[in-house]
Scaffold this motif. Structure first.
Motif, PDB file in Angstrom:
ATOM      1  N   GLN A 304     -11.596   7.234  -0.663  1.00 34.05           N
ATOM      2  CA  GLN A 304     -10.689   6.263  -0.046  1.00 34.05           C
ATOM      3  C   GLN A 304     -11.032   4.843  -0.483  1.00 34.05           C
ATOM      4  O   GLN A 304     -10.147   4.031  -0.750  1.00 34.05           O
ATOM      5  CB  GLN A 304     -10.746   6.381   1.472  1.00 34.05           C
ATOM      6  N   LEU A 305     -12.308   4.541  -0.584  1.00 26.48           N
ATOM      7  CA  LEU A 305     -12.720   3.215  -1.046  1.00 26.48           C
ATOM      8  C   LEU A 305     -12.248   2.954  -2.470  1.00 26.48           C
ATOM      9  O   LEU A 305     -11.796   1.851  -2.801  1.00 26.48           O
ATOM     10  CB  LEU A 305     -14.244   3.073  -0.953  1.00 26.48           C
ATOM     11  N   ILE A 306     -12.326   3.955  -3.314  1.00 26.85           N
ATOM     12  CA  ILE A 306     -11.866   3.793  -4.697  1.00 26.85           C
ATOM     13  C   ILE A 306     -10.360   3.552  -4.728  1.00 26.85           C
ATOM     14  O   ILE A 306      -9.863   2.737  -5.513  1.00 26.85           O
ATOM     15  CB  ILE A 306     -12.268   5.027  -5.532  1.00 26.85           C
ATOM     16  N   GLU A 307      -9.618   4.233  -3.858  1.00 25.87           N
ATOM     17  CA  GLU A 307      -8.173   3.986  -3.764  1.00 25.87           C
ATOM     18  C   GLU A 307      -7.887   2.542  -3.360  1.00 25.87           C
ATOM     19  O   GLU A 307      -6.980   1.893  -3.902  1.00 25.87           O
ATOM     20  CB  GLU A 307      -7.536   4.943  -2.757  1.00 25.87           C
ATOM     21  N   ILE A 308      -8.640   2.032  -2.415  1.00 27.74           N
ATOM     22  CA  ILE A 308      -8.471   0.629  -1.997  1.00 27.74           C
ATOM     23  C   ILE A 308      -8.774  -0.295  -3.171  1.00 27.74           C
ATOM     24  O   ILE A 308      -8.024  -1.249  -3.451  1.00 27.74           O
ATOM     25  CB  ILE A 308      -9.387   0.306  -0.806  1.00 27.74           C
ATOM     26  N   ARG A 310      -8.627   0.310  -6.373  1.00 28.79           N
ATOM     27  CA  ARG A 310      -7.568   0.384  -7.385  1.00 28.79           C
ATOM     28  C   ARG A 310      -6.333  -0.407  -6.966  1.00 28.79           C
ATOM     29  O   ARG A 310      -5.668  -1.043  -7.792  1.00 28.79           O
ATOM     30  CB  ARG A 310      -7.211   1.851  -7.629  1.00 28.79           C
ATOM     31  N   ALA A 311      -6.020  -0.358  -5.672  1.00 26.11           N
ATOM     32  CA  ALA A 311      -4.873  -1.128  -5.175  1.00 26.11           C
ATOM     33  C   ALA A 311      -5.129  -2.623  -5.306  1.00 26.11           C
ATOM     34  O   ALA A 311      -4.235  -3.393  -5.689  1.00 26.11           O
ATOM     35  CB  ALA A 311      -4.595  -0.759  -3.718  1.00 26.11           C
ATOM     36  N   LEU A 312      -6.333  -3.051  -4.977  1.00 28.59           N
ATOM     37  CA  LEU A 312      -6.662  -4.473  -5.104  1.00 28.59           C
ATOM     38  C   LEU A 312      -6.594  -4.912  -6.565  1.00 28.59           C
ATOM     39  O   LEU A 312      -6.113  -6.008  -6.877  1.00 28.59           O
ATOM     40  CB  LEU A 312      -8.058  -4.735  -4.537  1.00 28.59           C
ATOM     41  N   GLU A 313      -7.084  -4.065  -7.436  1.00 28.73           N
ATOM     42  CA  GLU A 313      -7.053  -4.406  -8.860  1.00 28.73           C
ATOM     43  C   GLU A 313      -5.624  -4.527  -9.361  1.00 28.73           C
ATOM     44  O   GLU A 313      -5.257  -5.502 -10.030  1.00 28.73           O
ATOM     45  CB  GLU A 313      -7.802  -3.336  -9.651  1.00 28.73           C
ATOM     46  N   SER A 314      -4.790  -3.538  -9.058  1.00 25.93           N
ATOM     47  CA  SER A 314      -3.428  -3.537  -9.587  1.00 25.93           C
ATOM     48  C   SER A 314      -2.528  -4.572  -8.923  1.00 25.93           C
ATOM     49  O   SER A 314      -1.492  -4.938  -9.473  1.00 25.93           O
ATOM     50  CB  SER A 314      -2.812  -2.144  -9.433  1.00 25.93           C
ATOM     51  N   SER A 315      -2.917  -5.065  -7.737  1.00 23.69           N
ATOM     52  CA  SER A 315      -2.095  -6.084  -7.059  1.00 23.69           C
ATOM     53  C   SER A 315      -2.081  -7.408  -7.804  1.00 23.69           C
ATOM     54  O   SER A 315      -1.135  -8.193  -7.664  1.00 23.69           O
ATOM     55  CB  SER A 315      -2.613  -6.305  -5.633  1.00 23.69           C
ATOM     56  N   GLY A 316      -3.129  -7.665  -8.584  1.00 26.12           N
ATOM     57  CA  GLY A 316      -3.216  -8.925  -9.319  1.00 26.12           C
ATOM     58  C   GLY A 316      -3.620 -10.116  -8.473  1.00 26.12           C
ATOM     59  O   GLY A 316      -3.697 -11.232  -8.977  1.00 26.12           O
ATOM     60  N   ARG A 317      -3.909  -9.894  -7.212  1.00 26.23           N
ATOM     61  CA  ARG A 317      -4.237 -10.979  -6.287  1.00 26.23           C
ATOM     62  C   ARG A 317      -5.748 -11.230  -6.226  1.00 26.23           C
ATOM     63  O   ARG A 317      -6.543 -10.282  -6.303  1.00 26.23           O
ATOM     64  CB  ARG A 317      -3.749 -10.646  -4.884  1.00 26.23           C
ATOM     65  N   PRO A 318      -6.163 -12.474  -6.056  1.00 26.80           N
ATOM     66  CA  PRO A 318      -7.581 -12.725  -5.759  1.00 26.80           C
ATOM     67  C   PRO A 318      -7.939 -12.087  -4.420  1.00 26.80           C
ATOM     68  O   PRO A 318      -7.104 -12.068  -3.495  1.00 26.80           O
ATOM     69  CB  PRO A 318      -7.680 -14.252  -5.670  1.00 26.80           C
ATOM     70  N   PHE A 319      -9.159 -11.565  -4.308  1.00 28.32           N
ATOM     71  CA  PHE A 319      -9.513 -10.884  -3.071  1.00 28.32           C
ATOM     72  C   PHE A 319     -10.995 -11.018  -2.761  1.00 28.32           C
ATOM     73  O   PHE A 319     -11.828 -11.165  -3.652  1.00 28.32           O
ATOM     74  CB  PHE A 319      -9.134  -9.398  -3.144  1.00 28.32           C
ATOM     75  N   VAL A 320     -11.295 -10.964  -1.449  1.00 29.02           N
ATOM     76  CA  VAL A 320     -12.648 -10.796  -0.942  1.00 29.02           C
ATOM     77  C   VAL A 320     -12.652  -9.465  -0.218  1.00 29.02           C
ATOM     78  O   VAL A 320     -11.904  -9.267   0.742  1.00 29.02           O
ATOM     79  CB  VAL A 320     -13.053 -11.931   0.024  1.00 29.02           C
ATOM     80  N   TRP A 321     -13.499  -8.543  -0.675  1.00 31.38           N
ATOM     81  CA  TRP A 321     -13.526  -7.183  -0.138  1.00 31.38           C
ATOM     82  C   TRP A 321     -14.896  -6.938   0.483  1.00 31.38           C
ATOM     83  O   TRP A 321     -15.914  -7.015  -0.190  1.00 31.38           O
ATOM     84  CB  TRP A 321     -13.250  -6.186  -1.254  1.00 31.38           C
ATOM     85  N   VAL A 322     -14.900  -6.649   1.777  1.00 30.31           N
ATOM     86  CA  VAL A 322     -16.152  -6.428   2.505  1.00 30.31           C
ATOM     87  C   VAL A 322     -16.411  -4.933   2.645  1.00 30.31           C
ATOM     88  O   VAL A 322     -15.559  -4.195   3.156  1.00 30.31           O
ATOM     89  CB  VAL A 322     -16.110  -7.088   3.898  1.00 30.31           C
ATOM     90  N   LEU A 323     -17.592  -4.511   2.180  1.00 32.81           N
ATOM     91  CA  LEU A 323     -18.030  -3.140   2.332  1.00 32.81           C
ATOM     92  C   LEU A 323     -19.262  -3.106   3.224  1.00 32.81           C
ATOM     93  O   LEU A 323     -20.097  -4.013   3.155  1.00 32.81           O
ATOM     94  CB  LEU A 323     -18.395  -2.525   0.975  1.00 32.81           C
ATOM     95  N   VAL A 431      -8.754  11.194   1.265  1.00 32.21           N
ATOM     96  CA  VAL A 431      -7.923  10.013   1.063  1.00 32.21           C
ATOM     97  C   VAL A 431      -6.765  10.069   2.044  1.00 32.21           C
ATOM     98  O   VAL A 431      -5.913  10.960   1.957  1.00 32.21           O
ATOM     99  CB  VAL A 431      -7.402   9.928  -0.388  1.00 32.21           C
ATOM    100  N   GLY A 432      -6.737   9.146   3.001  1.00 33.17           N
ATOM    101  CA  GLY A 432      -5.661   9.108   3.980  1.00 33.17           C
ATOM    102  C   GLY A 432      -4.503   8.230   3.552  1.00 33.17           C
ATOM    103  O   GLY A 432      -3.356   8.462   3.931  1.00 33.17           O
ATOM    104  N   VAL A 433      -4.805   7.195   2.767  1.00 35.78           N
ATOM    105  CA  VAL A 433      -3.780   6.248   2.309  1.00 35.78           C
ATOM    106  C   VAL A 433      -3.954   6.043   0.802  1.00 35.78           C
ATOM    107  O   VAL A 433      -5.009   5.608   0.341  1.00 35.78           O
ATOM    108  CB  VAL A 433      -3.898   4.900   3.042  1.00 35.78           C
ATOM    109  N   GLU A 434      -2.899   6.340   0.045  1.00 31.47           N
ATOM    110  CA  GLU A 434      -2.962   6.214  -1.396  1.00 31.47           C
ATOM    111  C   GLU A 434      -2.836   4.764  -1.826  1.00 31.47           C
ATOM    112  O   GLU A 434      -2.319   3.918  -1.112  1.00 31.47           O
ATOM    113  CB  GLU A 434      -1.847   7.035  -2.064  1.00 31.47           C
ATOM    114  N   ARG A 435      -3.304   4.527  -3.067  1.00 30.71           N
ATOM    115  CA  ARG A 435      -3.342   3.147  -3.580  1.00 30.71           C
ATOM    116  C   ARG A 435      -1.953   2.512  -3.616  1.00 30.71           C
ATOM    117  O   ARG A 435      -1.816   1.309  -3.401  1.00 30.71           O
ATOM    118  CB  ARG A 435      -3.976   3.131  -4.968  1.00 30.71           C
ATOM    119  N   GLU A 436      -0.916   3.321  -3.895  1.00 29.97           N
ATOM    120  CA  GLU A 436       0.430   2.755  -3.995  1.00 29.97           C
ATOM    121  C   GLU A 436       0.883   2.148  -2.674  1.00 29.97           C
ATOM    122  O   GLU A 436       1.525   1.084  -2.653  1.00 29.97           O
ATOM    123  CB  GLU A 436       1.417   3.844  -4.433  1.00 29.97           C
TER     124      GLU A 436
END
Length: 492
Positions: A304-308, A310-323, A431-436
């Motif tokens: 699930q984390l990898i799906e998130i 991938r979504a952040l990467e493909s969005s093209g947006r700057p991001f801060v991701w907390v793990l 995976v509960g929520v896909e990257r798309e």
């Protein structure tokens, strides 16, 4: 501790705060302690050694400021409660379902240590206990010491009202389908699985619910971390349900933290260099950064984390991701981020924080324009206060109703459409929520066209109202005055 004369001529009020040992409950009550002390009260903040260590920097700051707060460390007898040593916080048992009921039942073992502490101090003539609703046993402690007792509710007033109605009318007694919650100013539908307090219906938990309900009905009133202007209809409904008992919204409590260092260490020591973080955010355009965090309890599996990611990467947006530390160290995720090229491909555009993040400081930065959140109430309220719209991804507890407040009532969020509660169990990897779906919601929130701009404008309006409520003369400011000056009288 000697009696002191308060401004209104009565004995200076002394508040005994008893939070649930969970970060989402402790953090606002620490803010409350500092706020009450700043307004002229003496405060005893009840905690345990493990939890006191997490807020060590706050304790040092309080000591340096001279605020009359005593952080009281009571020993929590883990072995007697059937828990491993050191399991003194909900986040330490969240992946161990077999320990959760033991933890909540074990909270009552703090009764004798608390009574011992109260016998050893001079309470004076104006002592008030404010305890988390889960600490049902404080009802008997307050009676023994003739104290007024207020309940502290961590969730929204919207959630509390829905809880009351669902419980009183037994909406889910005969089925598991979707139901409309009656008697509300908005049409709100929930399933049994999403319903407030659904965990109380698990095997073995009903007796605990009965004790919590009895304790709340016997309380002198309720303190809530919200503000009147955010959910006025629901505050009115709750006040009507409570009759003559005081219902005092005193939030947003996080707004009390104006010092940058306190913001960054609120709840725990930050896992990122604050100067590096501030510099990174300063370099981004206003409103361009997406902040992604799921609070202190919600855990995700590596897939699930990898799906998130991938979504952040493909969005093209700057991001801060907390793990969380446990998430960031999972071999599958580490390999994907490094050898899979995620870190390289998002370098400069993405910042990953492994551990505790200074959330209030991040959300209040001008470059942050959106928040992917689990809808825990602290996170939700902090985003509203910072005027940041949200992508909502509820997992457990009050989060599904908080999502409905954000998306359907306040209309400052975009829902991912999650319908079923998610509990991460160690070893599971689903995976509960896909990257798309994640990417689509992110783009809707951050771009959003005309509707997105209306959403951002509503968020700005609520942020202004939140700050006004805490200023002198505001609704929350006046409710805090009520706490310190009216309720601070001994029960006869």
């Amino acid at each position: 501790m000697t009696n002191q004369v308060h401004r209104n001529g009565s004995t200076k009020p002394h508040f005994i705060l008893v939070p649930l040992m969970a970060q989402g409950h402790m953090i606002p009550m620490v803010d409350m302690a500092r706020l009450l002390a700043d307004r002229g009260a003496t405060v005893s903040f009840i905690t345990t050694p493990v939890n006191a260590a997490r807020i060590e920097s706050v304790v040092r700051g309080v000591e340096a400021s001279g605020l009359p707060i005593r952080f009281v460390e009571l020993e929590f007898p883990c072995a007697e409660a059937g828990l491993p040593e050191g399991c003194e916080n909900v986040d330490l048992i969240i992946t161990r379902p077999e320990l959760q009921l033991r933890f909540y039942e074990g909270l009552s073992l703090l009764r004798k240590p608390l009574e011992s502490y109260l016998r050893g101090i001079e309470l004076g003539g104006a002592a008030v206990m404010i305890s988390d609703s889960c600490h049902y046993w404080t009802m008997d402690v307050a009676r023994e010491f003739s104290l007024r007792r207020m309940i502290f509710h961590g969730p929204s007033c919207f959630y509390i009202v829905c809880s009351l109605i669902i419980s009183q009318q037994n909406i889910y007694e005969d089925g598991l389908g979707t139901s409309v919650v009656p008697g509300l100013p908005h049409r709100i539908e929930v399933t049994r699985a999403q319903a407030p307090g659904s965990w109380f219906y698990w095997p073995g938990w009903m007796h605990l619910k009965a004790k919590v309900d009895e304790s709340e009905s016997a309380a002198d009133g309720v303190v809530i971390n919200t503000f009147l202007e955010l959910e006025p209809e629901y505050v009115d409904l709750y006040r009507g349900a409570m009759g003559e008992k005081a219902v005092l919204p005193i939030g947003t409590l996080s707004l009390y933290n104006k010092d940058a260092e306190i913001k960054s260490t609120r709840g725990n020591k930050a896992a990122v260099d604050e100067r590096r973080l501030a510099g990174w955010l300063d370099a981004k355009e206003p409103g361009s950064v997406l902040y992604v965090s799921f609070g202190s309890l919600v855990l995700q599996g590596p897939s699930q984390l990898i799906e998130i990611g991938r979504a952040l990467e493909s969005s093209g947006r700057p991001f801060v991701w907390v793990l969380k530390g446990a998430e960031a160290s999972r071999p599958e995720l580490v390999e994907w981020m490094s050898e899979g090229g995620f870190a390289e491909r998002t370098e400069g555009r993405g910042l990953v924080i492994a551990g505790w993040a200074p959330q209030v400081a991040i959300l209040s930065h001008p470059s942050v324009g959106g928040f992917v959140t689990h809808c825990g109430w602290n996170s939700t309220l902090e985003a509203i206060t910072a005027s940041v719209p949200m992508v909502t991804w509820p997992h457990i507890a009050d989060q599904f109703l908080n999502e409905k407040l954000v998306v359907e009532v306040l209309r400052v969020g975009v829902s991912l459409g999650v319908k079923v509660p998610t509990f991460y169990i160690e070893g599971e990897d689903v995976v509960g929520v896909e990257r798309e779906r994640v990417e689509k919601a992110v783009l809707s929130l951050m771009d959003g066209g005309e509707e997105g701009e209306r959403r951002r404008e509503r968020a700005r309006e609520y942020g202004v109202k939140a700050r006004m409520a805490m200023e002198e003369g505001g609704s929350s400011y006046e409710n805090i005055t009520t706490l310190t000056q009216i309720l601070g009288h001994k029960v006869e």
